[in-house]
Design an enzyme around this catalytic site. Structure first.
Site, PDB file in Angstrom:
ATOM      1  CB  SER A 143      38.963  42.006  42.108  1.00 47.95           C
ATOM      2  OG  SER A 143      39.609  42.644  41.019  1.00 47.95           O
ATOM      3  CE1 TYR A 157      41.406  45.785  45.358  1.00 43.17           C
ATOM      4  CE2 TYR A 157      42.176  44.801  43.322  1.00 43.17           C
ATOM      5  CZ  TYR A 157      41.165  45.359  44.070  1.00 43.17           C
ATOM      6  OH  TYR A 157      39.915  45.496  43.536  1.00 43.17           O
TER       7      TYR A 157
END
Length: 266
Positions: A143, A157
């Site tokens: 990401s 995350y």
């Protein structure tokens, strides 16, 4: 000839969202597919894709990426059905938001188990088949979050997704002379169930407003479609990307480009 004709791909997190989009694009390009997900609805998703591409050869496997034995079983079934594994798309991932001082160890470990161990277990499961075949490609879903940017409440995350960049680079070096390529995608935001859940956590009263606000900050003024991410995964898994390994490919509509949202001539 479609660019994935004759190739067999194992795709995790395939029941919905990005994994569904990746599987749809892989089917379009002629790949044999094993769609893996913890959610049994993965078979319904596969049936939808079969309806779009009747010639597609698709099997499904209910498995938890955090469980090494279950991923080994998914890989073994793929090889039993199709003979080998040419491409692995380590896509399964989770995100739960919380202020750092309130984030529990259980939430931290949930991200580690699914996002980090899940990718680790997927690679561990498929690499033996790739070594036997003498070639392969792995695409890991990292990401922009963690490695490039971050928002408040994303500590677990961001940490887990940044770790996948390190895994990508190490495996790329380790297996380059054995003809296994390893790359990772770095997605900004796509319209997926996970992002919709994050929007609800960010703005419980009006989650759609949170999604619209994301789009405002993207130069292309929209979120990605899962199939657009699937196209990147298809390219990186294909022979067209034969000299690309160890790369972090950003796909974010330009969202990490602006220095500010208030300065400039636009």
């Amino acid at each position: 000839m479609a660019k994935l004709d004759g190739k067999t791909a194992l795709i995790t997190g395939a029941a919905a969202g990005l994994g569904e989009g990746i599987a749809e694009v892989y089917a379009k390009y002629g790949a044999n597919i094993c769609m893996v997900d913890l959610d049994p609805s993965v078979e319904e998703t596969a049936e939808r894709i079969r309806g779009l591409y009747p010639d597609a050869r698709i099997i499904t496997q209910v498995a938890n990426v955090a469980d090494r034995a279950q991923m080994d079983a998914a890989a073994a079934r793929t090889v039993e059905e199709f003979g080998t594994i040419d491409v692995a798309c380590a896509n399964a991932g989770v995100c739960r938001l919380a202020p750092f001082e309130e984030m529990t160890d259980e939430t931290r470990d949930f991200h580690i188990d699914v996002n980090i161990k899940g990718a680790w277990n997927t690679c561990k499961a498929v690499i033996p088949a790739m070594l036997k075949a003498g070639k392969g490609a792995i695409v890991i879903a990292s990401s922009v979050t963690g490695d490039i940017v971050a928002d408040a409440g994303e500590a677990a995350y961001a940490m887990s997704k940044a770790a996948l960049v390190g895994l990508t680079k190490c495996l790329a070096v380790e297996y380059a002379d054995r003809h296994i390529r390893v790359n990772c995608s770095q997605l900004g935001y796509a319209r997926t169930p996970m992002v919709e859940k994050m929007a609800l956590e960010s703005n419980p009263d009006n989650p759609e407003e949170a999604i619209n606000d994301i789009a405002v900050g993207v130069p292309m003024k929209r979120l990605a479609k899962p199939t657009e991410v699937g196209e990147l995964f298809a390219f990186l898994g294909s022979d067209e990307a034969s000299y690309i390994t160890g790369e972090q490919v950003v796909i974010d509509g330009g969202s990490t480009l602006p220095e500010t949202m208030s300065m400039g001539t636009n």
